[in-house]
Design a protein around this motif. Sequence first.
Motif, mmCIF file in Angstrom:
data_model
loop_
_atom_site.group_PDB
_atom_site.id
_atom_site.type_symbol
_atom_site.label_atom_id
_atom_site.label_comp_id
_atom_site.label_asym_id
_atom_site.label_seq_id
_atom_site.Cartn_x
_atom_site.Cartn_y
_atom_site.Cartn_z
ATOM 1 N N ARG A 119 28.996 -21.698 -12.487
ATOM 2 C CA ARG A 119 30.324 -22.183 -12.120
ATOM 3 C C ARG A 119 30.579 -23.525 -12.800
ATOM 4 O O ARG A 119 29.733 -24.416 -12.813
ATOM 5 C CB ARG A 119 30.422 -22.323 -10.606
ATOM 6 C CG ARG A 119 31.829 -22.639 -10.094
ATOM 7 C CD ARG A 119 31.848 -22.759 -8.591
ATOM 8 N NE ARG A 119 31.297 -21.543 -7.975
ATOM 9 C CZ ARG A 119 30.903 -21.484 -6.716
ATOM 10 N NH1 ARG A 119 30.977 -22.547 -5.928
ATOM 11 N NH2 ARG A 119 30.430 -20.358 -6.231
ATOM 12 N N PRO A 137 43.793 -16.897 -13.454
ATOM 13 C CA PRO A 137 42.712 -16.161 -12.803
ATOM 14 C C PRO A 137 42.489 -14.801 -13.460
ATOM 15 O O PRO A 137 43.434 -14.044 -13.682
ATOM 16 C CB PRO A 137 43.196 -16.027 -11.363
ATOM 17 C CG PRO A 137 44.063 -17.228 -11.161
ATOM 18 C CD PRO A 137 44.766 -17.415 -12.478
ATOM 19 N N VAL A 197 38.333 -18.386 -12.563
ATOM 20 C CA VAL A 197 38.314 -17.943 -11.171
ATOM 21 C C VAL A 197 39.542 -18.444 -10.415
ATOM 22 O O VAL A 197 40.163 -17.703 -9.640
ATOM 23 C CB VAL A 197 37.025 -18.422 -10.471
ATOM 24 C CG1 VAL A 197 37.047 -18.099 -8.981
ATOM 25 C CG2 VAL A 197 35.802 -17.806 -11.133
#
Length: 409
Positions: free
Chosen positions: A9, A384, A39
């Motif tokens: 991440r 996203p 994301v």
Amino acid sequence: MSPRGSSARWVAHSARLLDGTGAPALEDAWLVTEGGRVVALGSGVGWREHTRGSGGAEVLDAAGRWLVPGFVDVHRHGGGGRSHEEGPDAVLAAALAHRAHGTTAGVVSFVADDVDVLAEHLSGVADLVEAGGAGGLVLGSHLEGPFLAHARRGAHDPAKLTDPTPAAVRHLLAAARGTLRQVTLDPQRAGADEALRLFTGAGTAVAVGHTEASCEQAAGAFDAGARLLTHAFNAMPGIHHRAPGPVVAALDDERVVLEVILDGHHVHPRAAALLLTAAPGRVALITDAMAAAAVPPGGPSRYRLGGLEVVLEAPAAAGAPPRAVLAGGDTIAGSALTLDVALRLGAAAGIPLEALVRAATSTPARAVGAAGGGGAAARGVLAPGARADVVVLGEDLAVVEVRTAGGAG
């Protein structure tokens, strides 16, 4: 070494974000990537929620810098001192050289040559794409030749120009194995109508270019399925009040994307601004770069473009790259441009940054079928689900960091 994506991440915050759609900048923005895709994004302090949990996250305080999608260059011949005609290793080296300047996806262009030679080049690129395309840096191929007008050949070897016979077209498509993203075609060439049908039927975007075609003839090619104009204004008739030419035909057709080389040599910045105003969302900044692009200062002054020798001349304006011309003449031969420089030159000319970023990202991606769909992540946008190709730019629009599919290296 090819850059690899990252499943970790990554969170960037306190940025100014341009998502590639032409929308105004999102202030105090944050962006989260994971598993190679975007994301989430937003503004304010919502990013903090994404730093918690197992494994944590790599966090970047952008401190007011720009976050933009990775650039998509759909027309380039080399870089980093290497020409695409040298083979797959050179293609990878050029892609990595341009990546350092923010280009996270590119189409491999080839100049005019014998059809059998071009088929070998296309097969080599197909091998690269099937093997992962250097982490996604290589999208496929572009044949700028050999189906061009002699009178508008530019830096293409006149001995290599030919008509697009059905046999030649089928041979090239077979060699590319579905990876031929675009082909430049003079619609006045014998057999051009059938070639256009064969190329578009195979999913290859056809570009009108290197042509003496009139406005009406170019419009006919667009009606038949051509969807690009190769480097608008260059290697074609200009706009005349009694003969408007291919540029006006492209401007009139909402289906058509116009390529522009914004390097301070090929097209005046105000002419580029005119196109961006007249055709919002339909201009694609390209480099048309040859081997001299992305070479550090002090590098060689002579290069090869196909079988022709190219000499670099000093730039005429501050911030512009050197001018590349054929040895012994004044014919422009590709460029030494990278897309980050094109953005800076455009911004210095007063072109809105959101329009420039769109022209360097989502518009070219859409033009060659890389805008996502069918399970593939979208390129050229920050949204996203889109592929996590992200460029961090400083206030001066210099590249600070480049991430490909979420990975920084």
